[in-house]
Write a protein that holds these residues in place. Structure first.
Motif, PDB file in Angstrom:
ATOM      1  N   ILE A  98       0.871  -1.178   0.000  1.00  0.00           N
ATOM      2  CA  ILE A  98       0.000   0.000   0.000  1.00  0.00           C
ATOM      3  C   ILE A  98       0.903   1.221   0.000  1.00  0.00           C
ATOM      4  O   ILE A  98       1.582   1.511   0.980  1.00  0.00           O
ATOM      5  CB  ILE A  98      -0.927   0.005   1.225  1.00  0.00           C
ATOM      6  N   GLN A  99       0.922   1.948  -1.090  1.00  0.00           N
ATOM      7  CA  GLN A  99       1.842   3.059  -1.244  1.00  0.00           C
ATOM      8  C   GLN A  99       1.265   4.344  -0.658  1.00  0.00           C
ATOM      9  O   GLN A  99       0.059   4.567  -0.674  1.00  0.00           O
ATOM     10  CB  GLN A  99       2.167   3.274  -2.714  1.00  0.00           C
ATOM     11  N   ALA A 100       2.165   5.151  -0.129  1.00  0.00           N
ATOM     12  CA  ALA A 100       1.797   6.510   0.287  1.00  0.00           C
ATOM     13  C   ALA A 100       2.209   7.453  -0.838  1.00  0.00           C
ATOM     14  O   ALA A 100       3.397   7.697  -1.052  1.00  0.00           O
ATOM     15  CB  ALA A 100       2.508   6.877   1.582  1.00  0.00           C
ATOM     16  N   ARG A 101       1.221   7.946  -1.546  1.00  0.00           N
ATOM     17  CA  ARG A 101       1.480   8.859  -2.659  1.00  0.00           C
ATOM     18  C   ARG A 101       1.037  10.263  -2.253  1.00  0.00           C
ATOM     19  O   ARG A 101      -0.146  10.514  -2.076  1.00  0.00           O
ATOM     20  CB  ARG A 101       0.723   8.414  -3.912  1.00  0.00           C
ATOM     21  N   CYS A 102       1.986  11.134  -2.107  1.00  0.00           N
ATOM     22  CA  CYS A 102       1.694  12.505  -1.709  1.00  0.00           C
ATOM     23  C   CYS A 102       1.475  13.339  -2.966  1.00  0.00           C
ATOM     24  O   CYS A 102       2.401  13.576  -3.743  1.00  0.00           O
ATOM     25  CB  CYS A 102       2.849  13.065  -0.888  1.00  0.00           C
ATOM     26  N   VAL A 117      -0.931   6.440   6.487  1.00  0.00           N
ATOM     27  CA  VAL A 117      -1.633   5.253   5.978  1.00  0.00           C
ATOM     28  C   VAL A 117      -1.983   4.324   7.133  1.00  0.00           C
ATOM     29  O   VAL A 117      -3.126   3.867   7.270  1.00  0.00           O
ATOM     30  CB  VAL A 117      -0.772   4.495   4.945  1.00  0.00           C
ATOM     31  N   ALA A 118      -1.016   4.047   7.996  1.00  0.00           N
ATOM     32  CA  ALA A 118      -1.230   3.144   9.118  1.00  0.00           C
ATOM     33  C   ALA A 118      -2.290   3.689  10.072  1.00  0.00           C
ATOM     34  O   ALA A 118      -3.136   2.936  10.573  1.00  0.00           O
ATOM     35  CB  ALA A 118       0.088   2.910   9.857  1.00  0.00           C
ATOM     36  N   ALA A 119      -2.263   4.992  10.318  1.00  0.00           N
ATOM     37  CA  ALA A 119      -3.244   5.596  11.222  1.00  0.00           C
ATOM     38  C   ALA A 119      -4.647   5.514  10.645  1.00  0.00           C
ATOM     39  O   ALA A 119      -5.618   5.229  11.360  1.00  0.00           O
ATOM     40  CB  ALA A 119      -2.864   7.055  11.499  1.00  0.00           C
TER      41      ALA A 119
END
Length: 222
Positions: A29-33, A168-170
């Protein structure tokens, strides 16, 4: 596996202290800013998501779903594998009602984190009251946790605008808490009778198409 969804094992009904867990991993699961803030829907306007983004890392979300109680137990890890999956199992099996359960059935697919007899033996050694049950190869869609993952994809991951993996985790943890307060078990409709009917139809199809064309057979005979 389908029998377990119907609370049956080896032809006998499950007991009051038997539980069924459906488990798997949602990988990368990517964090895309986004380079410009995502704009929510407005009057006569759909959501606007900028196509340009910076990658801020990725994580794996491991989840165990209690099929009959509709409870989810999840955790985020840097990657998937035998050790992260063992941590998920420990997270679930060390709390009640699973710690003192008669039997806890773990339905998993054939991914490398929990593949084959070795995985079955590891789980039994780790927790003697746990029984691993594999989905058929190429049939991980029968694993009910995949339904939960599809909900996560639609409601949490999309449109994927996160500053970093901590966000993402939060978000995943907050949704998990919300889900466990409101969720009901999935209304699973694909039963063993449906499976038997499907296999019978496939068998008839194969028999019909394995028969050589009569004209071709006669021509060959001539």
């Amino acid at each position: 596996m389908l029998d377990l969804y119907a609370r049956v094992w080896d032809g006998e009904p499950l007991g009051e202290h038997d539980y069924v867990i459906s488990s798997d991993e949602k990988t990368s699961i990517q964090a895309r800013c986004r380079c410009h803030p995502t704009l929510p829907p407005g009057c006569s306007r759909t959501m606007r998501v900028n196509h340009t983004y910076k990658r801020r890392g990725a994580l794996a979300y491991l989840a165990a779903y209690d099929v009959h109680r509709a409870n989810v137990f999840g955790r985020c890890e840097d990657t998937t594998g035998i050790v992260p999956f063992a941590r998920l199992v420990e997270q679930v099996m060390t709390q009640e009602p699973y710690a003192s359960a008669e039997r806890v059935f773990w339905i998993v697919d054939n991914g490398s984190s929990h593949r084959g007899q070795a995985a079955i033996d590891r789980l039994a050694e780790q927790f003697p009251n746990a029984i691993m049950v594999h989905t058929p190869v190429h049939a991980s869609w029968l694993n009910q946790v995949e339904i939960f993952f599809s909900i996560v994809q639609r409601k949490i991951v999309s449109p994927n605008d996160f500053t970093d993996t901590d966000e993402v985790a939060a978000r995943l943890a907050a949704f998990e808490t919300h889900y466990n307060r409101a969720a009901q078990p999935f209304k699973w409709k694909f039963t063993t009778a449906d499976l038997a009917d499907l296999l019978a139809r496939l068998d008839r199809y194969e028999r019909d198409h394995d028969q050589p064309d009569k004209t071709t057979a006669q021509a060959r005979a001539a």
